[in-house]
Design a protein around this motif. Structure first.
Motif, short mmCIF file in Angstrom:
data_model
loop_
_atom_site.label_atom_id
_atom_site.label_comp_id
_atom_site.label_asym_id
_atom_site.label_seq_id
_atom_site.Cartn_x
_atom_site.Cartn_y
_atom_site.Cartn_z
N MET A 72 29.38 -8.47 -6.88
CA MET A 72 28.51 -7.64 -7.72
C MET A 72 28.14 -6.35 -7.00
O MET A 72 28.10 -5.28 -7.62
N ALA A 73 27.89 -6.45 -5.70
CA ALA A 73 27.56 -5.25 -4.94
C ALA A 73 28.72 -4.27 -4.91
O ALA A 73 28.55 -3.05 -5.07
N VAL A 74 29.93 -4.82 -4.76
CA VAL A 74 31.11 -3.95 -4.75
C VAL A 74 31.30 -3.28 -6.10
O VAL A 74 31.60 -2.07 -6.18
N VAL A 75 31.12 -4.04 -7.19
CA VAL A 75 31.26 -3.46 -8.52
C VAL A 75 30.21 -2.38 -8.77
O VAL A 75 30.51 -1.32 -9.34
N PHE A 76 29.00 -2.63 -8.33
CA PHE A 76 27.93 -1.64 -8.54
C PHE A 76 28.21 -0.36 -7.75
O PHE A 76 28.05 0.75 -8.28
N VAL A 77 28.65 -0.50 -6.50
CA VAL A 77 28.95 0.69 -5.69
C VAL A 77 30.12 1.46 -6.29
O VAL A 77 30.09 2.71 -6.39
N ALA A 78 31.15 0.74 -6.74
CA ALA A 78 32.30 1.41 -7.33
C ALA A 78 31.92 2.14 -8.61
O ALA A 78 32.36 3.27 -8.86
N SER A 79 31.09 1.50 -9.43
CA SER A 79 30.65 2.14 -10.68
C SER A 79 29.79 3.37 -10.39
O SER A 79 29.88 4.38 -11.11
N SER A 80 28.97 3.30 -9.35
CA SER A 80 28.15 4.46 -8.97
C SER A 80 29.02 5.62 -8.54
O SER A 80 28.75 6.79 -8.86
N LEU A 81 30.10 5.32 -7.80
CA LEU A 81 31.02 6.37 -7.37
C LEU A 81 31.74 7.00 -8.57
O LEU A 81 31.94 8.22 -8.61
N VAL A 82 32.11 6.14 -9.56
CA VAL A 82 32.75 6.67 -10.77
C VAL A 82 31.79 7.58 -11.52
O VAL A 82 32.18 8.67 -11.98
N LEU A 83 30.55 7.16 -11.65
CA LEU A 83 29.56 7.99 -12.34
C LEU A 83 29.36 9.32 -11.62
O LEU A 83 29.33 10.38 -12.26
#
Length: 319
Positions: free
Chosen positions: A1-12
């Protein structure tokens, strides 16, 4: 979940870095997710400033931010709906905001489907899942309407519905459609508030709780429950008609049906006495043959007193 959140933040961050127009230094301070009325006013002024110059870029940034908030159930979605009504007006902001909410909730749905089995090993989440599984099972025939009503109701929180739905047998397509229709009434209220944002001076001017909003949401609930009532009514009528048709088919196949059989009553035969003339041999033989029934064992013959007929003048035999 942490990896997905960080990746989504980078995409945003990457989308905003590419899509956002070049801002003046004074405008950069207003560029953040609003959490108060003052932040909302400042961001509204910023978007209205660049809306006509970069219309598509503003839409891309708005949609990407909305999806990010909904995917991770972060606060701020209400302010974005109000902001959409202020920037584009209700006719365009309403379908845009509803689509963003439904799509962002679907992303949360997919994240829960991927990582939820590990989360559901926690007893607290397992108890929530069991409770909602029972409720959804009881509304199996009206599951779509039930999901819409859940979106209108203040409880449970929407993020709970997003997390639990993939684990109780709700498909992605009905989930998206029920979310879109469920948030429609609330989004009408938010975008309507945004239409008059420029004239407001404080958050008290939002008037979220009012009779107009109450009747609006009530009308949406009634509209959702009408199909449920019609479905229940016609389901009973069809079941009744099916029972009658089945009974008619059975009668047509079997003909007359014996519903009950009464107990057999045995009637005893009684002896028949006949007045005879003792001088008439033929009558005596006839009477004996009348009572002679060797095949019928139920007849009981009893000897009674003999009947003697006195001869009369008309009947006196000749000597």
């Amino acid at each position: 979940m942490a990896v997905v959140f960080v990746a989504s933040s980078l995409v945003l961050g990457g989308v905003l870095w590419i899509a956002l127009p070049t801002l003046q230094d004074d405008d950069r301070e207003s560029l953040h997710i609003p959490t108060s009325f003052d932040d909302l006013q400042a961001l509204n002024a910023l978007l209205n400033k660049y809306r006509d110059i970069y219309p598509y870029r503003i839409v891309i940034c708005y949609v990407t931010t909305y999806l990010f908030l909904q995917a991770f159930s972060l606060p701020g979605s209400m302010y974005l709906s109000i902001l959409g009504g202020a920037v584009w007006g209700v006719p365009r902001a309403l379908p845009l905001a509803c689509t963003c909410v439904a799509t962002g909730a679907s992303l949360c749905y997919l994240i829960s489907a991927a990582f939820g089995p590990a989360l559901l090993t926690i007893p607290r989440w397992k108890s929530h899942l069991d409770k909602w599984s029972v409720k959804l099972a009881s509304q199996k025939d009206n599951i779509f309407s039930f999901l819409i009503v859940l979106r209108i109701a203040p409880l449970p929180p929407h993020w709970v519905i997003n997390v639990l739905c993939p684990h109780v047998g709700i498909g992605l397509v009905p989930f998206w459609m029920s979310t879109w229709l469920g948030v429609f009434g609330v989004t009408v209220i938010h975008t309507t508030i945004g239409r008059g944002l420029n004239e407001m001076t404080s958050a008290d001017d939002f008037h979220l709780i009012s009779w107009r909003n109450f009747f609006l949401l009530s009308a949406v609930v009634v509209g959702v429950l009408i199909p449920v009532g019609l479905r229940t009514y016609f389901k009973r009528e069809v079941a009744s008609a099916a029972d009658i048709e089945e009974a008619d088919e059975l009668l047509a196949e079997d003909g007359d049906r014996v519903l009950a059989v009464s107990p057999v009553t045995r009637v005893k035969k009684t002896a028949i006495r006949q007045a005879i003339d003792p001088t008439d041999d033929e009558g005596s033989e006839a009477s004996i043959s009348l009572f002679d029934d060797s095949e019928d064992e139920d007849v009981v013959l009893e000897a009674g007193p003999a009947v003697v007929l006195k001869p009369t003048e008309e009947w006196r035999p000749s000597v």
